[in-house]
Scaffold this active site. Sequence first.
Site, PDB file in Angstrom:
ATOM      1  N   ARG A   1      28.905  65.595  23.106  1.00 35.61           N
ATOM      2  CA  ARG A   1      30.161  64.637  22.948  1.00 35.61           C
ATOM      3  C   ARG A   1      31.362  65.105  23.773  1.00 35.61           C
ATOM      4  O   ARG A   1      32.264  64.210  23.963  1.00 35.61           O
ATOM      5  CB  ARG A   1      30.366  64.708  21.539  1.00 35.61           C
ATOM      6  CG  ARG A   1      29.243  64.346  20.574  1.00 35.61           C
ATOM      7  CD  ARG A   1      28.637  62.954  20.889  1.00 35.61           C
ATOM      8  NE  ARG A   1      29.461  61.811  20.660  1.00 35.61           N
ATOM      9  CZ  ARG A   1      29.381  60.627  21.106  1.00 35.61           C
ATOM     10  NH1 ARG A   1      28.280  60.485  22.113  1.00 35.61           N
ATOM     11  NH2 ARG A   1      30.180  59.488  20.929  1.00 35.61           N
TER      12      ARG A   1
ATOM     13  N   HIS B   1      29.038  61.884  15.287  1.00 33.61           N
ATOM     14  CA  HIS B   1      27.752  62.088  15.985  1.00 33.61           C
ATOM     15  C   HIS B   1      27.366  63.739  15.764  1.00 33.61           C
ATOM     16  O   HIS B   1      26.348  64.077  15.412  1.00 33.61           O
ATOM     17  CB  HIS B   1      27.892  62.112  17.556  1.00 33.61           C
ATOM     18  CG  HIS B   1      27.680  60.599  17.984  1.00 33.61           C
ATOM     19  ND1 HIS B   1      28.376  59.548  17.705  1.00 33.61           N
ATOM     20  CD2 HIS B   1      26.363  60.062  18.223  1.00 33.61           C
ATOM     21  CE1 HIS B   1      27.821  58.615  18.212  1.00 33.61           C
ATOM     22  NE2 HIS B   1      26.730  58.966  18.570  1.00 33.61           N
TER      23      HIS B   1
ATOM     24  N   ASP C   1      37.120  68.643  17.595  1.00 33.84           N
ATOM     25  CA  ASP C   1      36.385  67.783  17.085  1.00 33.84           C
ATOM     26  C   ASP C   1      35.042  68.109  16.412  1.00 33.84           C
ATOM     27  O   ASP C   1      34.372  68.000  15.407  1.00 33.84           O
ATOM     28  CB  ASP C   1      36.606  66.411  17.703  1.00 33.84           C
ATOM     29  CG  ASP C   1      37.665  65.812  17.780  1.00 33.84           C
ATOM     30  OD1 ASP C   1      38.594  66.063  17.253  1.00 33.84           O
ATOM     31  OD2 ASP C   1      37.748  64.844  18.865  1.00 33.84           O
TER      32      ASP C   1
ATOM     33  N   HIS D   1      34.740  62.958  22.370  1.00 28.15           N
ATOM     34  CA  HIS D   1      35.538  64.004  21.482  1.00 28.15           C
ATOM     35  C   HIS D   1      36.006  65.372  22.228  1.00 28.15           C
ATOM     36  O   HIS D   1      35.610  65.605  23.180  1.00 28.15           O
ATOM     37  CB  HIS D   1      34.589  64.612  20.406  1.00 28.15           C
ATOM     38  CG  HIS D   1      34.191  63.529  19.311  1.00 28.15           C
ATOM     39  ND1 HIS D   1      35.007  62.988  18.403  1.00 28.15           N
ATOM     40  CD2 HIS D   1      33.144  62.409  19.284  1.00 28.15           C
ATOM     41  CE1 HIS D   1      34.331  61.870  17.650  1.00 28.15           C
ATOM     42  NE2 HIS D   1      33.273  61.941  18.340  1.00 28.15           N
TER      43      HIS D   1
END
Length: 286
Positions: free
Chosen positions: A193, A160, A203, A199
């Site tokens: 995220r 994403h 990340d 995440h």
Amino acid sequence: MKKFLILAVAAVMASMNINAQNEAAQPYYELNEMPELLEIMPEPPAFDSPEFANDVVRYCWGKQQRMDPERVALAIADAEWDDLTKFFGQYAEAFGLTITPEDTPEIYKLLETSLATTDPMRKKCKAYYGRQRPFERFDEAMPSHEEDDLRGEGSYPSGHSLRGWGVALLLAQIAPERANEIFKRGWDYCNSRVIVGAHWQSDVDASRTAASIGFCALQGSPEFRAQMEKAQEEYAVKTGQTVGVETVAAAAQAPAQQYIFRVDGSRTAEQTRGIKVQNGRKYVTQ
């Protein structure tokens, strides 16, 4: 029963539209022609490293953000993956324009094809490292309810975030005057995220770098550059900047006005010694 059949048909048609949309987007480069993230990116932080301690701190920060109803609602909306029109809609306010296949076909095509090129870059890294996601490690529910879709899939790097930051880079290239708003939206999109627990911060950070690598690779494609020009022209028309663009272009092509004046102010031939005025600037000629 009739209502059920109508809903079922609608779901099938929506699925067919999504599949047709994905099939229509032929990437500018094949995956083996793109930079190899597995060879470029560092390994994700080990779970006993100081860097991972920061990931845990940021995970706690993300959970605090869920206390804000508006922010968590935005993070949930940012979790959209399959519907590109909804995804692009998250940037509408920052971009100053709603992006749809019907209203902005050239911009939509640029973004769709660019994502078809850069999205797959993440897959080898994810499979190789198989990093456990935050919601899995802490065995907690996600406000975006993505657990079933994400469980068992590696978290490094964030797909994403790669997509979100990549689109921000593309939109800023189309509309550089709105870069501040676009990049702020892209930054917050990536942070979403962390907020939903999909995440770790590392990340997301890695994905911003990965998106920049993919963005640079796109610039080498003649087809990408041609489509970018079409997208920029479409944006200018849709936002009422066409006149300004045409005026600048005409000024660039117009011959420069050159005059030479005697000391007493009278105009004379260019070969004569005096003061030359070119495009509003004065020069002494010999």
